[in-house]
Design an enzyme around this catalytic site. Structure first.
Site, PDB file in Angstrom:
ATOM      1  N   GLU A 106       0.452  25.243 -16.432  1.00  0.00           N
ATOM      2  CA  GLU A 106      -0.615  26.160 -16.828  1.00  0.00           C
ATOM      3  C   GLU A 106      -0.069  27.555 -17.142  1.00  0.00           C
ATOM      4  OE1 GLU A 106      -3.761  25.845 -13.988  1.00  0.00           O
ATOM      5  OE2 GLU A 106      -4.101  23.729 -14.446  1.00  0.00           O
ATOM      6  N   HIS A 255       3.855  23.591   3.114  1.00  0.00           N
ATOM      7  CA  HIS A 255       4.656  22.841   4.080  1.00  0.00           C
ATOM      8  C   HIS A 255       6.133  22.931   3.763  1.00  0.00           C
ATOM      9  CE1 HIS A 255       6.090  19.214   6.384  1.00  0.00           C
ATOM     10  NE2 HIS A 255       5.483  19.949   7.290  1.00  0.00           N
ATOM     11  N   LYS A 296       8.139  25.818  13.317  1.00  0.00           N
ATOM     12  CA  LYS A 296       8.237  26.228  11.913  1.00  0.00           C
ATOM     13  C   LYS A 296       7.917  27.715  11.730  1.00  0.00           C
ATOM     14  CE  LYS A 296       6.934  21.524  10.624  1.00  0.00           C
ATOM     15  NZ  LYS A 296       5.857  20.640  10.087  1.00  0.00           N
TER      16      LYS A 296
END
Length: 327
Positions: A106, A255, A296
């Protein structure tokens, strides 16, 4: 029971004095000051206060000279947030971009053919007959993808000319070098040496057109290799003293950022802007404190993360204005 005896249940009262700031919103007397308005969010409550926290955390990222990862889903580029992302890259406020294949396709389309404002309540069957695709209240005529196919086929010939197997980050960089639009995220990233990682590069028109491109006898061996990019993300992240994540939307880009930061012991800062629900256990709805449990995002004594439960077009420009352009 005497009705007066119920008063202690209805109005129990308290002798405790709370230490928190008074809840108070922006005072619109006089001229409007954007910086003061955003500062007032700290005591407005609800998601406004989370936005104020996010601005503070982004300020701390910059003060600590953190390597800033910006992750985004393709609807960000579908919308007018494309120009916001391009500005962040252009001004040197972002070091790593992780996104989806739709963002790349896009962004390329918009360099030549704009998307158009539409409406949510359109007649879907009629749009299909007219060759118009709907993204919420944004319309994208199908001729955009016809143009993109021709553009990418010409690009593929050059891109795979010397090496049959390339990486998504190479694809994004070299594609950006062909573009001539100052509002293009790909162009700005290529010019300012900001890598763009796209682990799911085939999950949009790029994948469709690569499929057809490989049907030719002379191109059957070309392909995209993703592990080398994953290796780079991990290796480069482990070399950074401090890292900060700004995740606009969720899914694979979010993620990938938190997972690759796991290898360095977690990200030092994190800001999530998302609308996913936590209750289904999905990554898209998982809040940052869940990422702390996985290692994380780092656990620290000072709050180093926040989540804004809001649609990105409403709050991302305010975050960017408050943390990066209000100086």
């Amino acid at each position: 029971m005497d009705p007066s005896d119920s008063r202690d249940h209805v109005v129990p009262g308290t002798d405790e004095e709370l230490d928190g700031a008074d809840v108070r919103g922006y005072d619109f007397r006089g001229d409007v000051d954007l910086t003061a308005l955003l500062e007032s969010y700290a005591t407005t409550g609800f998601q406004a206060t989370h936005l104020a926290d996010a601005i503070d955390i982004a300020d701390r990222m910059r003060a600590d000279d953190a390597t800033i990862y910006l992750t985004l889903t393709s609807n960000v580029i579908s919308s007018g947030l494309r120009e916001v992302v391009a500005a962040l890259v252009r001004e040197g406020y972002v070091d790593v971009l992780i996104t989806t294949a739709g963002s790349i396709t896009e962004d390329v389309i918009k360099t030549a053919k704009p998307f158009k404002m539409g409406r949510w309540t359109a007649d879907e069957a009629a749009l299909r007959e007219r060759g118009i695709n709907r993204l919420g209240n944004i319309f994208v005529p199908s001729d955009r993808y016809v143009w993109l196919e021709e553009y990418l086929y010409d690009f593929f010939d050059d891109f795979f000319a010397e090496d049959a197997i390339r990486t998504p980050s190479e694809f994004a960089r070299e594609l950006g070098e062909t573009l001539d639009d100052e509002d293009s995220v790909l162009k700005q990233a290529a010019e300012h040496d900001v890598p763009i990682y796209c682990p799911a590069l085939t999950d949009a028109e790029v994948g469709n057109f690569l499929y057809y491109y490989r049907q030719r006898p002379d191109t059957a061996d070309v392909g995209i290799e993703i592990v080398e990019d994953y290796d780079s993300l991990i290796s480069d992240g482990m070399l950074r003293d401090t890292t900060g994540l700004i995740a606009v939307g969720a899914g694979v880009p979010k993620h990938h950022a938190i997972m690759t930061n796991l290898f360095r012991g977690g990200a030092d800062y994190a800001i999530y802007i998302q609308t996913g629900m936590e209750g289904d256990g999905s990554l898209s709805g998982a809040p940052p404190n869940e990422a702390v449990s996985w290692g994380k995002i780092k656990a620290t004594d000072e709050t180093n993360y926040t989540e804004i439960n809001a649609e990105a077009t409403l709050v991302f420009p305010l975050l960017v204005a408050g943390a990066f352009f209000a100086d």
